[in-house]
Structures are given as structure tokens and as C-alpha cells.
Scaffold this active site. Structure first.
Site, PDB file in Angstrom:
ATOM      1  N   GLU A 134       0.836  -1.206   0.000  1.00  0.00           N
ATOM      2  CA  GLU A 134       0.000   0.000   0.000  1.00  0.00           C
ATOM      3  C   GLU A 134       0.874   1.261   0.000  1.00  0.00           C
ATOM      4  O   GLU A 134       0.518   2.267  -0.602  1.00  0.00           O
ATOM      5  CB  GLU A 134      -0.897   0.021   1.249  1.00  0.00           C
TER       6      GLU A 134
ATOM      7  N   ASP B 245     -12.367  -5.558  -1.576  1.00  0.00           N
ATOM      8  CA  ASP B 245     -13.321  -6.671  -1.491  1.00  0.00           C
ATOM      9  C   ASP B 245     -14.632  -6.138  -0.921  1.00  0.00           C
ATOM     10  O   ASP B 245     -14.656  -5.099  -0.275  1.00  0.00           O
ATOM     11  CB  ASP B 245     -12.763  -7.793  -0.597  1.00  0.00           C
TER      12      ASP B 245
HETATM   13  N1  ADE Z   1      -8.501  -4.854   4.192  1.00  0.00           N
HETATM   14  C1  ADE Z   1      -8.981  -5.077   2.964  1.00  0.00           C
HETATM   15  N2  ADE Z   1     -10.153  -5.751   3.016  1.00  0.00           N
HETATM   16  C2  ADE Z   1     -10.430  -5.949   4.335  1.00  0.00           C
HETATM   17  C3  ADE Z   1     -11.481  -6.579   5.033  1.00  0.00           C
HETATM   18  N3  ADE Z   1     -12.496  -7.143   4.410  1.00  0.00           N
HETATM   19  N4  ADE Z   1     -11.401  -6.595   6.387  1.00  0.00           N
HETATM   20  C4  ADE Z   1     -10.380  -6.021   7.028  1.00  0.00           C
HETATM   21  N5  ADE Z   1      -9.365  -5.416   6.414  1.00  0.00           N
HETATM   22  C5  ADE Z   1      -9.387  -5.381   5.074  1.00  0.00           C
END
Ligand code: ADE
Length: 247
Positions: A18, A205
Site C-alpha cells: 500500500e 473486497d
Molecule cells: N482490508 C482489505 N479488506 C479488508 C477486510 N475485508 N477486512 C479487514 N481489512 C481489510
């Protein structure tokens, strides 16, 4: 809060994937001699962008496993030490997150945080319940948000990539838009120093979707990091030389 002019910003990242694109794009250099001494595992990088002093702290790697130090514990340590070292006018918690489609999130979106909470600190005792949630407002930046056209919403932190039913019900109660693993801990350290916090989170996500989180996260990590990288210099450009109250 005193309406100071923004001259220096500290960005806090958990993962090297990142942080690296921004470090490279802005030509930031690792601070030598180090600004934060070991055994704290974090590393710092500094430079400038549009007249703004820009500092990055990355939580570094775990000695045992070699993976990035994600989660709340390293994040609060890095923030505390880097705020002491750089005395920034604003801290930005930057990174990836899971987005809620119920709040309008899609893969690759970049969100600005309006507030942060913790969803995995359930302490049903008087006052500890409120402490556990740790609700904390982010710096209001309505002008920046509309000129960059970013989505915005509540950011929720917890130390797991997945969640329990109770975590989900807390996130729903607070209308959470993005879920990640550091922002609330960064806010806690910022609040000790009375430094305002912004959150800039790219979506890898969909939390309330039907795909397995780990698979979707890994598939989209690099494209979300690229979206983050293209947004962060624009965010910094909007901060440079402005007063905190006019953002
Ligand atoms: N970073 C990226 N996606 C995530 C998720 N679903 N939960 C926690 N941290 C994350």
C-alpha cells in the site's frame, strides 16, 4: 481546534504494497538517520509535494513471520512515535479496506472516512461499552471530498480479515461503509496529541458480497493500491497551504 495552515502531513500505512506506490511516485526517501529508533519495527520516509512536507510511516514487518505488521497494535505504536517525531498538522490513515455494497461501495473505489469505530471490542460494562466502540470523528473535509468526487462513510477497524455476527451487527448499527484493521487505533493515538485524522481507503473486497474475502482481497490488492496511489497526491494537493477549517 486552532485553525492552522496545513504544512505537514503524516500518512500511516500497514502494508508495504500500500505504501510503496506513493513513496515511489512522490520520490520520498527513507529517513536517515532513522527518525524512529528500534526496537519499534516501523520505518519512515519523507519528502515534499506541492510545498507540503510529506511523511510516511509504514508499520514494518513481523520478525517471526516476515509479513507486514497489520492490525491495531502496530498501528497505534507507529502513529504515536511518528507524530512525536514529525509533529504533523494532519494524519492520514491510508490503505485498503473491505467495502459495503449496502453503503454504495464497489471494488476500486476510494473512500474518505467521516468517523471511525472498532467493531471487535465488545465490552458490555458501564462506560466500557462506549470505550470499546471508540467512536471518533475524522476531520471534516467537505470541499476536498466534493472537488475530488470521493465517496465517504464510516470506517470500522478490527483485528480480523473476517468478522463474527456480532461484529457485523455493530457495523450495521453504525452504517459502516468500509472495514479495515487500523484506523480506529490510529485515531486513538491522534486524539492523545489532538492531531486531526483523515482516512483514505481503497476497496479491495465487498464485505456484504458473496465472494471469499481473502481471495477477493489478493486479487484486487494491486489495483486498489494503484487507485490509492492516484488519489493520495490529489488529496495532498488539496491540503497544501490551506487552513484546517477551510478543507
Ligand atoms: N482490508 C482489505 N479488506 C479488508 C477486510 N475485508 N477486512 C479487514 N481489512 C481489510
Amino acid at each position: 481546534m486552532e485553525d492552522k495552515t496545513v504544512k505537514s502531513v503524516l500518512l500511516v500505512f500497514a502494508m508495504e504494497a500500500e505504501a510503496q506506490p506513493l513513496i515511489q511516485a512522490l520520490g520520498l526517501k527513507e529517513d536517515a538517520p532513522p527518525k524512529i529508533l528500534g526496537p519499534a519495527p516501523c520505518l519512515t520516509f519523507s519528502g515534499s509535494h506541492e510545498g507540503l512536507n510529506v511523511h510516511v510511516v509504514w508499520n514494518g514487518k513481523d520478525r517471526e513471520t516476515g509479513v507486514d505488521n497489520v492490525g491495531t497494535v502496530p498501528a497505534s505504536l507507529s502513529t504515536y512515535l511518528a507524530v512525536m517525531a514529525f509533529k504533523p498538522d494532519i494524519v492520514i490513515s491510508a490503505g485498503t479496506s473491505g467495502g459495503f455494497k449496502a453503503q454504495g461501495a464497489a471494488i476500486g473505489d476510494v473512500f474518505l472516512g467521516t468517523a471511525v469505530i472498532n467493531h471487535d471490542r465488545r465490552i458490555p460494562l458501564p462506560n466500557f461499552d462506549k470505550y470499546g466502540i471508540g467512536y471518533s470523528l475524522c476531520l471534516a473535509t467537505p470541499g476536498l471530498q466534493s472537488s475530488l468526487g470521493l465517496k465517504q462513510g464510516v470506517v470500522s477497524s478490527g483485528n480480523s480479515l473476517d468478522y463474527t455476527d456480532k461484529c457485523m451487527s455493530i457495523m450495521e448499527q453504525h452504517g459502516v461503509a468500509v472495514k479495515e484493521m487500523e484506523a480506529a487505533a490510529i485515531a486513538w493515538a491522534c486524539n492523545l496529541f489532538h492531531v486531526p485524522l483523515m482516512c483514505v481507503k481503497a476497496v479491495t473486497d465487498i464485505v456484504d458480497g458473496d465472494r471469499a474475502t481473502a481471495e477477493e482481497f489478493l486479487e484486487n490488492l494491486h489495483s486498489a493500491a494503484a487507485a490509492l496511489q492516484s488519489t493520495l497526491p490529489r488529496v495532498l494537493g488539496q491540503l497544501a497551504g490551506r487552513k484546517l477549517g477551510e478543507l
